[in-house]
Write a protein that holds these residues in place. Structure first.
Motif, short mmCIF file in Angstrom:
data_model
loop_
_atom_site.label_atom_id
_atom_site.label_comp_id
_atom_site.label_asym_id
_atom_site.label_seq_id
_atom_site.Cartn_x
_atom_site.Cartn_y
_atom_site.Cartn_z
N GLY A 23 51.77 -20.12 43.38
CA GLY A 23 51.72 -20.40 44.65
C GLY A 23 52.15 -21.05 45.37
N PHE A 24 52.24 -22.55 46.63
CA PHE A 24 52.25 -22.83 47.30
C PHE A 24 51.98 -24.04 47.70
CE2 PHE A 24 50.66 -19.59 49.82
CZ PHE A 24 49.98 -20.10 50.94
N VAL A 25 52.61 -25.04 48.25
CA VAL A 25 51.60 -26.39 48.95
C VAL A 25 52.37 -26.22 50.17
CG1 VAL A 25 53.00 -27.92 47.12
CG2 VAL A 25 50.64 -28.22 47.76
N GLU A 26 51.31 -27.35 50.84
CA GLU A 26 52.64 -27.36 52.09
C GLU A 26 53.03 -29.42 52.57
OE1 GLU A 26 49.76 -27.13 55.61
OE2 GLU A 26 50.94 -28.26 56.72
N ASP A 27 53.76 -29.03 53.08
CA ASP A 27 55.20 -30.57 52.32
C ASP A 27 55.22 -31.35 53.66
OD1 ASP A 27 55.97 -32.43 51.09
OD2 ASP A 27 57.79 -31.75 50.88
N LYS A 28 54.95 -32.23 54.08
CA LYS A 28 54.80 -32.66 55.13
C LYS A 28 56.09 -33.69 55.76
CE LYS A 28 50.49 -31.94 57.47
NZ LYS A 28 49.36 -32.01 57.28
N SER A 29 57.37 -33.33 55.57
CA SER A 29 58.22 -34.10 55.72
C SER A 29 59.19 -34.49 57.18
CB SER A 29 59.57 -33.41 54.47
OG SER A 29 59.99 -32.33 55.03
N LYS A 30 60.17 -35.50 56.76
CA LYS A 30 60.94 -36.16 57.84
C LYS A 30 61.55 -34.92 58.89
CE LYS A 30 61.76 -40.33 56.40
NZ LYS A 30 62.97 -41.07 55.21
N ARG A 31 61.87 -33.92 58.10
CA ARG A 31 62.04 -32.48 58.98
C ARG A 31 61.16 -31.61 59.17
NH1 ARG A 31 64.93 -30.13 53.95
NH2 ARG A 31 62.99 -30.97 52.71
N GLY A 32 59.79 -32.25 59.11
CA GLY A 32 58.58 -31.55 59.74
C GLY A 32 57.63 -30.59 58.57
N LYS A 33 56.77 -29.91 58.87
CA LYS A 33 56.75 -28.45 57.89
C LYS A 33 56.78 -27.98 57.34
CE LYS A 33 52.69 -27.02 59.14
NZ LYS A 33 51.24 -26.29 59.17
N GLU A 34 56.40 -28.26 56.08
CA GLU A 34 57.10 -26.38 54.95
C GLU A 34 56.81 -26.78 54.39
OE1 GLU A 34 61.28 -27.26 53.86
OE2 GLU A 34 60.78 -29.61 52.79
N SER A 81 65.54 -17.61 56.36
CA SER A 81 64.07 -18.07 57.42
C SER A 81 63.95 -17.99 58.53
CB SER A 81 63.96 -19.35 56.07
OG SER A 81 64.77 -20.54 56.80
N THR A 82 65.07 -18.29 59.32
CA THR A 82 64.30 -18.46 60.43
C THR A 82 64.24 -16.92 61.34
OG1 THR A 82 67.06 -18.28 61.42
CG2 THR A 82 66.31 -20.24 61.23
N VAL A 83 64.13 -15.92 60.69
CA VAL A 83 64.52 -14.51 61.45
C VAL A 83 62.76 -14.28 61.15
CG1 VAL A 83 64.50 -11.33 60.52
CG2 VAL A 83 66.24 -13.28 60.34
N ILE A 84 62.34 -14.80 60.02
CA ILE A 84 60.77 -14.16 59.97
C ILE A 84 59.86 -15.38 60.56
CG2 ILE A 84 58.99 -14.85 58.36
CD1 ILE A 84 60.65 -14.01 56.04
N LYS A 91 51.48 -19.88 60.21
CA LYS A 91 53.11 -20.52 58.67
C LYS A 91 52.48 -19.91 57.34
CE LYS A 91 55.68 -22.93 61.87
NZ LYS A 91 56.75 -22.08 62.01
N THR A 92 50.55 -20.27 57.33
CA THR A 92 50.04 -19.56 56.37
C THR A 92 51.01 -18.03 55.53
OG1 THR A 92 48.55 -21.91 56.80
CG2 THR A 92 48.34 -19.99 54.65
N SER A 93 50.58 -17.60 56.46
CA SER A 93 50.86 -16.07 55.75
C SER A 93 51.98 -15.94 56.24
CB SER A 93 50.55 -14.76 57.21
OG SER A 93 51.29 -14.80 58.35
N ILE A 94 53.22 -16.86 56.72
CA ILE A 94 54.77 -16.40 56.47
C ILE A 94 54.63 -17.25 54.89
CG2 ILE A 94 57.10 -17.80 56.45
CD1 ILE A 94 56.32 -17.63 59.49
N ALA A 95 53.98 -18.10 54.55
CA ALA A 95 53.92 -18.63 53.35
C ALA A 95 53.43 -17.74 51.94
CB ALA A 95 53.80 -19.79 53.23
N GLU A 99 55.92 -15.62 49.14
CA GLU A 99 55.38 -16.16 47.77
C GLU A 99 56.06 -15.08 47.23
OE1 GLU A 99 51.30 -17.76 44.89
OE2 GLU A 99 51.28 -17.16 47.15
N SER A 100 54.85 -13.66 48.44
CA SER A 100 55.37 -12.32 47.06
C SER A 100 56.59 -12.19 46.68
CB SER A 100 54.77 -11.63 48.36
OG SER A 100 54.76 -10.22 47.74
N GLN A 101 57.73 -12.10 47.95
CA GLN A 101 59.24 -11.81 48.05
C GLN A 101 59.47 -13.11 46.77
OE1 GLN A 101 60.09 -12.62 51.83
NE2 GLN A 101 59.30 -11.14 52.54
N LEU A 102 59.14 -14.01 46.07
CA LEU A 102 60.21 -14.67 45.59
C LEU A 102 59.71 -14.51 44.10
CD1 LEU A 102 59.44 -18.13 47.10
CD2 LEU A 102 61.35 -16.88 46.51
#
Length: 164
Positions: A23-34, A81-84, A91-95, A99-102
């Motif tokens: 799975g994945f979780v959204e993280d909001k940090s100083k660098r922005g959302k990832e 990551s920048t190409v996608i 952003k959710t569809s990217i994640a 997830e599938s690739q990872l």
């Protein structure tokens, strides 16, 4: 952990038995959302843990693996990551795609050469870090405390994406 080293081959009695991106979780940090990807890890000594790694962590890990082990050319490629992000706005569809690739990447890595799963680089990548989630606790009587912040329900909601 007992180990010996001969040139670039390291053999030790600890290995990653299995690992799965779950799975994945959204993280909001100083660098922005990832998004941080959840990996369930089972170790050869019977321990299990849950770790969170960013897509960038996986990109760097793959790069270091290939630089140190030239024979690992059959590992699945992970798109930069920048190409996608240039072509997708959701952003959710990217994640979900990542997830599938990872998942495939980790499966190929773990199911590949048995010596790979005991390399220090692999062990360090999957070893829990202070920022990784703490698993929920069960009481000795088998009951869960509703106020326990580490109960299964709270843990799943906080660290994992909602299952459909």
């Amino acid at each position: 952990m007992t180990s010996f080293q001969d040139d670039e081959l390291v053999v030790c009695n600890l290995a990653v038995s299995s690992a799965e991106v779950s799975g994945f979780v959204e993280d909001k940090s100083k660098r922005g959302k990832e998004f941080l990807f959840i990996v369930d890890v089972l170790w050869s000594d019977g321990r299990s843990c849950c770790v969170r790694r960013s897509y960038q962590d996986f990109l760097e890990f793959r790069k270091r693996l290939i630089v140190r082990n030239k024979k690992l050319t059959d590992l699945p490629k992970l798109p930069d990551s920048t190409v996608i992000q240039m072509f997708k706005w959701d952003k959710t569809s990217i994640a979900e795609e990542r997830e599938s690739q990872l998942h495939l990447f980790v499966k190929k890595l773990i199911d590949g050469n048995p010596l790979i799963v005991s390399l220090p680089l692999v062990l360090n990548f999957f070893e829990p870090r202070p920022t990784d989630p703490i698993p929920y606790k069960h009481h000795s009587d088998g009951e869960e405390d509703e106020d326990d912040p580490f109960s299964e329900e709270v843990f799943d909601c906080k660290w994992m994406k909602q299952k459909k």
